[in-house]
Design a protein around this motif. Structure first.
Motif, PDB file in Angstrom:
ATOM      1  N   GLU A  61     -26.700 -25.161   1.208  1.00 18.10           N
ATOM      2  CA  GLU A  61     -25.469 -25.096   0.444  1.00 18.10           C
ATOM      3  C   GLU A  61     -25.540 -23.892  -0.486  1.00 18.10           C
ATOM      4  N   LEU A  62     -24.507 -23.052  -0.459  1.00 16.81           N
ATOM      5  CA  LEU A  62     -24.479 -21.801  -1.212  1.00 16.81           C
ATOM      6  C   LEU A  62     -23.236 -21.712  -2.094  1.00 16.81           C
ATOM      7  N   GLN A  63     -23.407 -21.060  -3.249  1.00 16.77           N
ATOM      8  CA  GLN A  63     -22.300 -20.756  -4.166  1.00 16.77           C
ATOM      9  C   GLN A  63     -22.368 -19.274  -4.498  1.00 16.77           C
ATOM     10  N   THR A  64     -21.226 -18.630  -4.673  1.00 18.34           N
ATOM     11  CA  THR A  64     -21.246 -17.232  -5.093  1.00 18.34           C
ATOM     12  C   THR A  64     -21.675 -17.140  -6.557  1.00 18.34           C
ATOM     13  N   ASP A  65     -22.419 -16.093  -6.835  1.00 19.98           N
ATOM     14  CA  ASP A  65     -22.753 -15.729  -8.210  1.00 19.98           C
ATOM     15  C   ASP A  65     -21.935 -14.501  -8.595  1.00 19.98           C
ATOM     16  N   VAL A  66     -21.849 -13.556  -7.657  1.00 25.71           N
ATOM     17  CA  VAL A  66     -21.112 -12.314  -7.882  1.00 25.71           C
ATOM     18  C   VAL A  66     -20.265 -12.022  -6.651  1.00 25.71           C
ATOM     19  N   VAL A  67     -19.003 -11.678  -6.877  1.00 26.66           N
ATOM     20  CA  VAL A  67     -18.149 -11.134  -5.830  1.00 26.66           C
ATOM     21  C   VAL A  67     -17.634  -9.805  -6.361  1.00 26.66           C
ATOM     22  N   ALA A  68     -18.041  -8.714  -5.726  1.00 27.34           N
ATOM     23  CA  ALA A  68     -17.594  -7.380  -6.127  1.00 27.34           C
ATOM     24  C   ALA A  68     -16.672  -6.844  -5.040  1.00 27.34           C
ATOM     25  N   ARG A  69     -15.709  -6.022  -5.465  1.00 27.64           N
ATOM     26  CA  ARG A  69     -14.786  -5.483  -4.476  1.00 27.64           C
ATOM     27  C   ARG A  69     -14.340  -4.083  -4.843  1.00 27.64           C
ATOM     28  N   THR A  70     -13.962  -3.357  -3.812  1.00 29.57           N
ATOM     29  CA  THR A  70     -13.393  -2.038  -4.029  1.00 29.57           C
ATOM     30  C   THR A  70     -11.951  -2.209  -4.495  1.00 29.57           C
ATOM     31  N   VAL A  71     -11.326  -1.126  -4.927  1.00 32.66           N
ATOM     32  CA  VAL A  71      -9.946  -1.221  -5.406  1.00 32.66           C
ATOM     33  C   VAL A  71      -8.968  -1.572  -4.292  1.00 32.66           C
ATOM     34  N   THR A  72      -9.350  -1.333  -3.034  1.00 30.41           N
ATOM     35  CA  THR A  72      -8.450  -1.626  -1.915  1.00 30.41           C
ATOM     36  C   THR A  72      -8.716  -2.989  -1.266  1.00 30.41           C
ATOM     37  N   ALA A  73      -9.732  -3.693  -1.720  1.00 30.16           N
ATOM     38  CA  ALA A  73     -10.079  -4.982  -1.111  1.00 30.16           C
ATOM     39  C   ALA A  73      -9.198  -6.113  -1.636  1.00 30.16           C
ATOM     40  N   LYS A  74      -9.081  -7.150  -0.815  1.00 29.66           N
ATOM     41  CA  LYS A  74      -8.363  -8.353  -1.217  1.00 29.66           C
ATOM     42  C   LYS A  74      -9.097  -9.001  -2.398  1.00 29.66           C
ATOM     43  N   GLU A  75      -8.340  -9.640  -3.290  1.00 28.82           N
ATOM     44  CA  GLU A  75      -8.947 -10.311  -4.437  1.00 28.82           C
ATOM     45  C   GLU A  75      -9.597 -11.620  -3.996  1.00 28.82           C
ATOM     46  N   VAL A  76     -10.921 -11.622  -3.922  1.00 31.63           N
ATOM     47  CA  VAL A  76     -11.697 -12.829  -3.678  1.00 31.63           C
ATOM     48  C   VAL A  76     -12.532 -13.049  -4.928  1.00 31.63           C
ATOM     49  N   THR A  77     -12.487 -14.263  -5.506  1.00 31.10           N
ATOM     50  CA  THR A  77     -13.168 -14.483  -6.782  1.00 31.10           C
ATOM     51  C   THR A  77     -14.335 -15.451  -6.711  1.00 31.10           C
ATOM     52  N   ALA A  78     -14.399 -16.309  -5.685  1.00 30.27           N
ATOM     53  CA  ALA A  78     -15.502 -17.269  -5.587  1.00 30.27           C
ATOM     54  C   ALA A  78     -15.576 -17.839  -4.178  1.00 30.27           C
ATOM     55  N   GLY A  79     -16.755 -18.383  -3.864  1.00 25.49           N
ATOM     56  CA  GLY A  79     -16.932 -19.017  -2.565  1.00 25.49           C
ATOM     57  C   GLY A  79     -17.983 -20.113  -2.604  1.00 25.49           C
ATOM     58  N   HIS A  80     -17.882 -20.985  -1.645  1.00 24.62           N
ATOM     59  CA  HIS A  80     -18.845 -22.069  -1.441  1.00 24.62           C
ATOM     60  C   HIS A  80     -19.052 -22.167   0.061  1.00 24.62           C
ATOM     61  N   ARG A  81     -20.305 -22.195   0.523  1.00 22.64           N
ATOM     62  CA  ARG A  81     -20.608 -22.313   1.952  1.00 22.64           C
ATOM     63  C   ARG A  81     -21.584 -23.453   2.184  1.00 22.64           C
ATOM     64  N   LEU A  82     -21.423 -24.067   3.335  1.00 22.49           N
ATOM     65  CA  LEU A  82     -22.313 -25.131   3.763  1.00 22.49           C
ATOM     66  C   LEU A  82     -22.684 -24.867   5.217  1.00 22.49           C
ATOM     67  N   TYR A  83     -23.981 -24.855   5.518  1.00 24.11           N
ATOM     68  CA  TYR A  83     -24.506 -24.682   6.872  1.00 24.11           C
ATOM     69  C   TYR A  83     -25.378 -25.889   7.173  1.00 24.11           C
ATOM     70  N   GLY A  84     -25.265 -26.422   8.395  1.00 23.97           N
ATOM     71  CA  GLY A  84     -26.105 -27.546   8.762  1.00 23.97           C
ATOM     72  C   GLY A  84     -26.349 -27.604  10.257  1.00 23.97           C
ATOM     73  N   LEU A  85     -27.523 -28.071  10.607  1.00 24.39           N
ATOM     74  CA  LEU A  85     -27.883 -28.279  12.007  1.00 24.39           C
ATOM     75  C   LEU A  85     -27.665 -29.762  12.306  1.00 24.39           C
ATOM     76  N   VAL A  86     -26.694 -30.052  13.177  1.00 25.26           N
ATOM     77  CA  VAL A  86     -26.329 -31.429  13.502  1.00 25.26           C
ATOM     78  C   VAL A  86     -26.353 -31.578  15.026  1.00 25.26           C
ATOM     79  N   ASN A  87     -27.256 -32.407  15.524  1.00 23.41           N
ATOM     80  CA  ASN A  87     -27.382 -32.620  16.971  1.00 23.41           C
ATOM     81  C   ASN A  87     -27.502 -31.311  17.736  1.00 23.41           C
ATOM     82  N   GLY A  88     -28.271 -30.371  17.193  1.00 22.55           N
ATOM     83  CA  GLY A  88     -28.510 -29.095  17.857  1.00 22.55           C
ATOM     84  C   GLY A  88     -27.411 -28.070  17.693  1.00 22.55           C
TER      85      GLY A  88
END
Length: 164
Positions: free
Chosen positions: A111-138
């Protein structure tokens, strides 16, 4: 498909070893600012004997017969295991976004959370994220919640992949 831990794998990577290889499958996307969509995906986790995994994720539009029609998104970076089952992830996107993620490894779940999201002036505004990865039945299941374009953190992408 049977998986063996490579003999030259750095010992620090043992908690992440289950991620190694190429994963392929299908996913779904949704967000208030876009139409719902489906996508194909390929994720590669590789190592070179050093204490990190190299990660590349590529998504693409697929035809009804499952063939790749055109690219969608790409992200690449490094997964760096830390003491006490922690992990640091550094990701870069060609859309002008760079992210630093921190998280926990709990067996075959990360399970991951963003600490820093940096962007160029032309990038879409993304301010935070949460990710979950899991191995389930292969299968590698993952989900990505995003806060962007003035929207609160909420589900955006999810997929089911198999080792190929």
């Amino acid at each position: 498909m049977a998986f063996e831990i490579p003999q030259d794998l750095h010992p620090d990577l043992i908690p992440l070893a289950w991620l190694l290889g190429r994963w392929e499958g299908r996913g779904h996307g949704d967000y208030p600012t876009i139409e719902k969509f489906e996508f194909g995906q390929q994720i590669d986790f590789t190592h070179n004997g050093k204490p990190y995994l190299h990660y590349v994720s590529q998504t693409f539009v697929v035809g009804e017969d499952g063939t790749k029609e055109r690219p969608l998104a790409v992200e690449t970076g490094f997964w760096r295991p830390q003491p006490d089952n922690k992990v640091e992830v550094i990701l870069a996107h060609p859309t002008g976004i760079a992210e630093i993620w921190y998280g926990d490894i709990d067996g075959a779940k990360i399970e991951l959370q963003t600490d820093v999201v940096a962007r160029t002036v032309t990038a879409k505004e993304v301010t935070a994220g949460h990710r979950l990865y899991g191995l389930v039945n292969g299968e590698l299941l993952w989900a990505y919640d995003m806060a962007a374009e003035g929207q609160a953190l909420q589900p955006h992408l999810w997929a089911t992949l198999v080792r190929s």
